[in-house]
Design an enzyme around this catalytic site. Structure first.
Site, short mmCIF file in Angstrom:
data_model
loop_
_atom_site.label_atom_id
_atom_site.label_comp_id
_atom_site.label_asym_id
_atom_site.label_seq_id
_atom_site.Cartn_x
_atom_site.Cartn_y
_atom_site.Cartn_z
N CYS A 213 2.46 -9.69 -6.88
CA CYS A 213 3.78 -9.44 -7.83
C CYS A 213 4.32 -10.79 -8.21
O CYS A 213 5.08 -10.92 -9.35
CB CYS A 213 4.80 -8.71 -6.96
SG CYS A 213 4.28 -7.07 -6.36
N HIS B 59 12.07 -9.76 -10.16
CA HIS B 59 10.89 -8.86 -9.89
C HIS B 59 11.47 -7.58 -9.50
O HIS B 59 12.28 -7.39 -8.69
CB HIS B 59 10.01 -9.30 -8.72
CG HIS B 59 9.10 -8.40 -8.56
ND1 HIS B 59 8.15 -7.76 -9.09
CD2 HIS B 59 8.49 -7.90 -7.19
CE1 HIS B 59 7.37 -6.81 -8.53
NE2 HIS B 59 7.56 -7.02 -7.27
N ASN C 92 7.86 -0.56 -9.21
CA ASN C 92 7.26 -2.00 -9.07
C ASN C 92 5.93 -1.85 -9.58
O ASN C 92 5.09 -1.17 -9.44
CB ASN C 92 7.22 -2.06 -7.52
CG ASN C 92 6.79 -3.57 -7.14
OD1 ASN C 92 6.06 -4.09 -8.04
ND2 ASN C 92 6.75 -3.90 -5.92
N1 COA Z 1 11.21 10.01 1.29
C1 COA Z 1 11.81 10.50 2.40
N2 COA Z 1 11.80 9.55 3.56
C2 COA Z 1 11.14 8.55 3.51
C3 COA Z 1 10.45 8.04 2.44
C4 COA Z 1 10.33 8.96 1.17
N3 COA Z 1 9.69 8.64 0.05
N4 COA Z 1 9.73 6.86 2.75
C5 COA Z 1 10.19 6.74 4.01
N5 COA Z 1 10.81 7.65 4.34
C6 COA Z 1 11.66 7.56 5.69
C7 COA Z 1 10.89 7.01 6.91
O1 COA Z 1 9.89 7.79 7.35
C8 COA Z 1 12.00 6.78 7.82
O2 COA Z 1 12.23 8.06 8.67
P1 COA Z 1 12.54 7.89 10.20
O3 COA Z 1 13.82 7.32 10.22
O4 COA Z 1 12.58 9.41 10.54
O5 COA Z 1 11.43 7.08 10.70
C9 COA Z 1 13.25 6.48 6.87
O6 COA Z 1 12.92 7.20 5.68
C10 COA Z 1 13.66 5.29 6.77
O7 COA Z 1 12.73 4.54 6.53
P2 COA Z 1 12.60 3.05 6.22
O8 COA Z 1 11.37 2.41 5.98
O9 COA Z 1 13.65 2.35 7.38
O10 COA Z 1 13.42 2.97 4.91
P3 COA Z 1 14.07 1.88 4.08
O11 COA Z 1 15.41 1.90 3.81
O12 COA Z 1 13.53 0.52 4.70
O13 COA Z 1 13.41 1.90 2.65
C11 COA Z 1 11.47 1.05 1.51
C12 COA Z 1 11.95 1.89 2.63
C13 COA Z 1 9.97 0.80 1.39
C14 COA Z 1 12.14 1.55 0.20
C15 COA Z 1 12.04 -0.50 1.72
O14 COA Z 1 11.82 -0.87 2.81
C16 COA Z 1 11.44 -1.35 0.52
O15 COA Z 1 11.88 -1.50 -0.51
N6 COA Z 1 10.93 -2.33 1.25
C17 COA Z 1 10.07 -3.44 0.35
C18 COA Z 1 8.97 -2.90 -0.42
C19 COA Z 1 8.65 -3.84 -1.78
O16 COA Z 1 9.29 -4.52 -2.43
N7 COA Z 1 7.33 -4.11 -1.65
C20 COA Z 1 6.49 -4.77 -2.36
C21 COA Z 1 6.83 -6.14 -2.46
S1 COA Z 1 6.15 -6.66 -3.91
#
Ligand code: COA
Length: 336
Positions: free
Chosen positions: A116, A255, A285
């Site tokens: 990215c 980004h 993204n």
């Molecule tokens: N729908 C519903 N629930 C979801 C889900 C979805 N699409 N994806 C994950 N969950 C659930 C998980 O299973 C977890 O459940 P649990 O608590 O029962 O285990 C809960 O939601 C929380 O998950 P978590 O990973 O802690 O959520 P978060 O607030 O960290 O958000 C992301 C997850 C991926 C959105 C976030 O971590 C993120 O944006 N990370 C950076 C990703 C990124 O930018 N990547 C590219 C880099 S270039």
């Protein structure tokens, strides 16, 4: 002594697939909800290419628009760089396919892999090439079809990614231009975001079967923490190198991965939300395409005027990060 040549962006263009995949569509595919996706990421919809389409298709479209706005004929190009993690194939490079498609026979062409952060990495190469006098016209493209490496049975990743391309023509400018670039990487964090194997169009019948490792795997929380730390750090370092204070920035183009990451980074930088460009709700993204796609929309919406100071800042797989400070010098051919 000859005066230092300053490089700037002469024109910008972008292209996205027509097909829209909304959060409501995803509700039918995995156990998720529009409410969860919207509040955790800010994404409402993303664009998805057809399985038979390839990155070069959108890269070439974005490139043609950028060239037109720059008032540069493809035959004038010296170099084409395509930043992508989803090339058409391993060989030939996607940049060579684009070179042929847009008819730029004088241009050298290569792909650059920095996930990215790729667009700003490629911009850095272009700027240094122009400043050194080696090149006069460089086409920098960020293009990715992340849908081809997305596992649509994995709710923790499939809601995040989309497809698109953005391009910029870089050349010498008399006023403004790119004041600084700053690139960084931390390979020890690489396992946090991987695509172990790759085959373009993996969503199609000729692609990878599930379990063959052709999909993005990510430790979302870890990448989130990294992004919130590194985005402001990278932007501040680029600003320091440019000798520009954060309060003098007119538009911050981060980004577009997650609105919570963007908000946290802007808060740490002390930049108000009206100075931050956001289109993550429309595209999700799009990896290397994200920043040039946002830059193109910001220009389209009149959010950038001649003389404005703009900061581009990205982060991603690698792990990598990259930022650039530029003073907008205006496109040669007005839009509209
Ligand atoms: N729908 C519903 N629930 C979801 C889900 C979805 N699409 N994806 C994950 N969950 C659930 C998980 O299973 C977890 O459940 P649990 O608590 O029962 O285990 C809960 O939601 C929380 O998950 P978590 O990973 O802690 O959520 P978060 O607030 O960290 O958000 C992301 C997850 C991926 C959105 C976030 O971590 C993120 O944006 N990370 C950076 C990703 C990124 O930018 N990547 C590219 C880099 S270039």
């Amino acid at each position: 002594m000859a005066e230092k040549v300053r490089a700037g962006i002469l024109g910008v263009g972008s292209a996205v697939p027509e097909r829209v995949l909304t959060n409501f569509d995803l509700e039918k595919m995995v156990d998720t909800s529009d409410e969860w996706i919207s509040t955790r990421t800010g994404i409402k919809e993303r664009r998805i290419a057809a399985p038979h389409e390839r990155t070069s298709h959108y890269a070439a479209k974005a490139a043609s628009k950028a060239l037109e706005r720059a008032g540069v004929d493809p035959s004038e190009l010296d170099l084409i760089i395509v930043a992508t993690l989803t090339p058409d194939m391993f060989c030939p490079p996607t940049a060579c396919i684009v070179q042929d498609r847009i008819n730029a026979p004088q241009a050298a062409a290569f792909d650059l892999s920095a996930a990215c952060s790729g667009f700003v990495y490629a911009l850095d190469v272009a700027v240094r090439g122009v400043e050194s006098g080696a090149y006069r016209r460089v086409l920098v493209i960020g293009a990715d079809l992340l849908s081809h490496v997305t596992d649509y049975t994995d709710r923790s990743t499939c809601v995040l990614f989309g497809d698109g391309a953005g391009a910029a023509v870089v050349g010498p400018v008399e006023k403004g231009g790119v004041l600084s670039t700053y690139l960084g990487a931390d390979g020890s964090g690489g396992p946090k975001l991987t695509v172990p194997a790759y085959r373009a169009g993996s969503a199609g019948p000729d692609g990878c079967a599930p379990g063959q490792g052709c999909y993005i795997r990510m430790e979302g929380n870890e990448v989130f923490k990294f992004a919130v730390r590194v985005m402001p750090e990278a932007a501040l370092e680029a600003l320091r190198r440019a000798g520009v204070a954060p309060e003098d920035v007119d538009l911050f183009i981060p980004h577009q991965a997650n609105i919570r990451i963007i908000d946290a980074a802007a808060k740490r930088l002390g930049i108000s939300s009206d100075k931050v460009f956001v289109n993550v709700h429309k595209y999700g993204n799009t990896s290397a395409a994200s920043i040039p796609l946002a830059l193109d929309e910001a220009l389209e919406q009149g959010r950038i005027s001649e003389g404005d100071t703009v900061v581009l800042v990205g982060f991603g797989g690698g792990l990598t990060w990259a930022a650039s400070v530029l003073v907008w010098s205006g496109e040669r051919v007005p839009r509209g």
